[in-house]
Design an enzyme around this catalytic site. Sequence first.
Site, PDB file in Angstrom:
ATOM      1  N   ARG A  46       0.867  -1.173   0.000  1.00  0.00           N
ATOM      2  CA  ARG A  46       0.000   0.000   0.000  1.00  0.00           C
ATOM      3  C   ARG A  46       0.903   1.221   0.000  1.00  0.00           C
ATOM      4  O   ARG A  46       2.129   1.106   0.105  1.00  0.00           O
ATOM      5  CB  ARG A  46      -1.036  -0.015   1.145  1.00  0.00           C
ATOM      6  CG  ARG A  46      -0.670  -0.631   2.450  1.00  0.00           C
ATOM      7  CD  ARG A  46       0.354   0.078   3.271  1.00  0.00           C
ATOM      8  NE  ARG A  46       0.071   1.484   3.414  1.00  0.00           N
ATOM      9  CZ  ARG A  46       0.960   2.399   3.663  1.00  0.00           C
ATOM     10  NH1 ARG A  46       2.248   2.074   3.824  1.00  0.00           N
ATOM     11  NH2 ARG A  46       0.654   3.667   3.772  1.00  0.00           N
ATOM     12  N   GLY A  47       0.266   2.400  -0.106  1.00  0.00           N
ATOM     13  CA  GLY A  47       1.053   3.625  -0.293  1.00  0.00           C
ATOM     14  C   GLY A  47       1.169   3.845  -1.799  1.00  0.00           C
ATOM     15  O   GLY A  47       1.544   2.938  -2.554  1.00  0.00           O
ATOM     16  N   ALA A  48       0.845   5.074  -2.224  1.00  0.00           N
ATOM     17  CA  ALA A  48       0.689   5.333  -3.661  1.00  0.00           C
ATOM     18  C   ALA A  48       1.906   4.930  -4.510  1.00  0.00           C
ATOM     19  O   ALA A  48       1.753   4.221  -5.515  1.00  0.00           O
ATOM     20  CB  ALA A  48       0.334   6.810  -3.859  1.00  0.00           C
ATOM     21  N   ARG A  83      -7.229  -0.714  -7.004  1.00  0.00           N
ATOM     22  CA  ARG A  83      -7.532   0.363  -6.042  1.00  0.00           C
ATOM     23  C   ARG A  83      -7.709   1.657  -6.842  1.00  0.00           C
ATOM     24  O   ARG A  83      -6.916   1.950  -7.735  1.00  0.00           O
ATOM     25  CB  ARG A  83      -6.412   0.543  -4.995  1.00  0.00           C
ATOM     26  CG  ARG A  83      -6.363  -0.616  -3.991  1.00  0.00           C
ATOM     27  CD  ARG A  83      -5.503  -0.285  -2.783  1.00  0.00           C
ATOM     28  NE  ARG A  83      -6.168   0.623  -1.853  1.00  0.00           N
ATOM     29  CZ  ARG A  83      -5.545   1.209  -0.838  1.00  0.00           C
ATOM     30  NH1 ARG A  83      -4.247   1.009  -0.635  1.00  0.00           N
ATOM     31  NH2 ARG A  83      -6.196   2.004  -0.010  1.00  0.00           N
ATOM     32  N   GLN A 195      -2.481   2.653   9.892  1.00  0.00           N
ATOM     33  CA  GLN A 195      -1.160   2.691   9.238  1.00  0.00           C
ATOM     34  C   GLN A 195      -0.146   3.494  10.048  1.00  0.00           C
ATOM     35  O   GLN A 195       1.048   3.271   9.934  1.00  0.00           O
ATOM     36  CB  GLN A 195      -1.284   3.302   7.830  1.00  0.00           C
ATOM     37  CG  GLN A 195      -1.991   2.433   6.814  1.00  0.00           C
ATOM     38  CD  GLN A 195      -3.450   2.770   6.708  1.00  0.00           C
ATOM     39  OE1 GLN A 195      -4.082   3.176   7.686  1.00  0.00           O
ATOM     40  NE2 GLN A 195      -4.027   2.614   5.528  1.00  0.00           N
ATOM     41  N   ASP A 236      -2.192  10.755  -2.346  1.00  0.00           N
ATOM     42  CA  ASP A 236      -2.529   9.704  -3.313  1.00  0.00           C
ATOM     43  C   ASP A 236      -2.845  10.273  -4.681  1.00  0.00           C
ATOM     44  O   ASP A 236      -2.727   9.582  -5.691  1.00  0.00           O
ATOM     45  CB  ASP A 236      -3.701   8.873  -2.801  1.00  0.00           C
ATOM     46  CG  ASP A 236      -3.222   7.962  -1.682  1.00  0.00           C
ATOM     47  OD1 ASP A 236      -3.107   8.449  -0.538  1.00  0.00           O
ATOM     48  OD2 ASP A 236      -2.904   6.799  -1.966  1.00  0.00           O
ATOM     49  N   ASN A 246      -5.750  12.335   0.189  1.00  0.00           N
ATOM     50  CA  ASN A 246      -4.852  11.519   1.029  1.00  0.00           C
ATOM     51  C   ASN A 246      -5.725  10.772   2.035  1.00  0.00           C
ATOM     52  O   ASN A 246      -6.955  10.944   2.064  1.00  0.00           O
ATOM     53  CB  ASN A 246      -3.794  12.396   1.708  1.00  0.00           C
ATOM     54  CG  ASN A 246      -2.693  11.568   2.360  1.00  0.00           C
ATOM     55  OD1 ASN A 246      -2.116  10.676   1.718  1.00  0.00           O
ATOM     56  ND2 ASN A 246      -2.384  11.820   3.623  1.00  0.00           N
ATOM     57  N   LYS A 247      -5.090   9.972   2.848  1.00  0.00           N
ATOM     58  CA  LYS A 247      -5.792   9.103   3.794  1.00  0.00           C
ATOM     59  C   LYS A 247      -6.862   9.853   4.586  1.00  0.00           C
ATOM     60  O   LYS A 247      -6.658  10.997   5.003  1.00  0.00           O
ATOM     61  CB  LYS A 247      -4.746   8.480   4.727  1.00  0.00           C
ATOM     62  CG  LYS A 247      -5.255   7.528   5.777  1.00  0.00           C
ATOM     63  CD  LYS A 247      -6.120   6.419   5.220  1.00  0.00           C
ATOM     64  CE  LYS A 247      -5.461   5.634   4.110  1.00  0.00           C
ATOM     65  NZ  LYS A 247      -6.428   4.786   3.362  1.00  0.00           N
TER      66      LYS A 247
HETATM   67  O1  MRU Z   1      -4.610   3.178   2.021  1.00  0.00           O
HETATM   68  P1  MRU Z   1      -3.132   3.415   1.974  1.00  0.00           P
HETATM   69  O2  MRU Z   1      -2.417   2.885   3.167  1.00  0.00           O
HETATM   70  O3  MRU Z   1      -2.541   2.934   0.660  1.00  0.00           O
HETATM   71  O4  MRU Z   1      -2.993   5.005   1.997  1.00  0.00           O
HETATM   72  C1  MRU Z   1      -1.722   5.565   1.952  1.00  0.00           C
HETATM   73  C2  MRU Z   1      -1.720   7.042   2.076  1.00  0.00           C
HETATM   74  O5  MRU Z   1      -2.740   7.678   2.221  1.00  0.00           O
HETATM   75  C3  MRU Z   1      -0.393   7.725   1.917  1.00  0.00           C
HETATM   76  O6  MRU Z   1      -0.382   8.920   2.647  1.00  0.00           O
HETATM   77  C4  MRU Z   1      -0.149   8.045   0.438  1.00  0.00           C
HETATM   78  O7  MRU Z   1      -0.361   6.915  -0.364  1.00  0.00           O
HETATM   79  C5  MRU Z   1       1.232   8.562   0.212  1.00  0.00           C
HETATM   80  S1  MRU Z   1       2.471   7.307   0.412  1.00  0.00           S
HETATM   81  C6  MRU Z   1       3.964   8.046   0.041  1.00  0.00           C
END
Ligand code: MRU
Length: 359
Positions: A46-48, A83, A195, A236, A246-247
């Site tokens: 996970r993470g963009a 996703r 997270q 994201d 973002n999250k």
């Molecule tokens: O749902 P996730 O854990 O994939 O969400 C991740 C985030 O929101 C991060 O802040 C974003 O992807 C940036 S990661 C460098």
Amino acid sequence: MTRSLWIDAAGLPRTIDQTLLPFATREISLDSRQACAEAIRTMRVRGAPLIGAVGAYGLALALRADPGDDALESACAGLLATRPTAVNLRWALERVRERVAGLPPAQRAAAAWAECAAICDEDVACNRVIGGHAARLLLAAREADGERALNVLTHCNAGRIATIDEGTALAAVYRLQRDGVPVHVWVDETRPRNQGAGLTAWELAQRGIPHTVIADNAGGLLMQRGQVDAVIVGCDRVAANGDVANKIGTYLKALAARDADVPFFVACPLASIDPGAPHGDAIEIEYRDPREITHVQGFDDEAGAMRALRIVPEGTVALNPGFDITPARLVTALVTERGVVSASREGIATLLAGTSPDR
Ligand code: MRU
């Protein structure tokens, strides 16, 4: 482990299953397009930026199995559907597709593979540059009161394991540490998937960086009381006007930061910018399983296993949006590998035109 995605002795991409962190460090082999898609969908990765890289490898693996045009298109579509919010996935898939589409099928898999390796190497280099720019901004945000630690608040995990290495938001913290600046991180737990509590706390501990996990609702108070010098988060997807996806919960932190006069920075690789989205309303928000809200997931030390525990009355309805939109006006600056710009149509246009950023 140095990188969070690497090529193993069998020549296959390998990563850590993040659904088990911080309780177990289990490596998984991403040996097929299906394995890559499953890892993204289930959030083992996970993470963009990491989602993008794994998606790209999924496409390269699909081309090893069948390099034809139909297979190329169906692999792209299948991986893209895993996703919806992080635009890095689409960016990486399009990059690989454009690289191979004009080639004879027999040459496609090797070319795709090389492109994936380039995406990973560039991610690390880009994050290091972002870290340098962001570290400078964070230092400037510390009030001039001597040698006390710089207090940074972050939400979710935009660290090494959300990328190939370094992280985006946390790259700044790692840079400050390398430069000998005392830094302390307030880590939002980041319900519902935690997270922050699980991943950010784990990776900061690995690097010996002082940090404190706080409930998502605590940041506002800490900002009011002067205990936060700056907020820095990842993203994201950033729309053409500077709105930031973002999250979930990021927006509320930005609101509190504005009210408390605390700078709010967004670490934003160019791959996270979506010029096709005119503003945040055009960004698709992922809605996830309500069970992530109704149940908490944790490690049962006695049973030695992960457990889910229900925290609401039986049958309670829950809603689980995974991301939110922070309006550009609440963002102090976007920190990119091309420099620091205002979160605005002009700032984004300057970046995409490749001209010098405004700061
Ligand atoms: O749902 P996730 O854990 O994939 O969400 C991740 C985030 O929101 C991060 O802040 C974003 O992807 C940036 S990661 C460098």
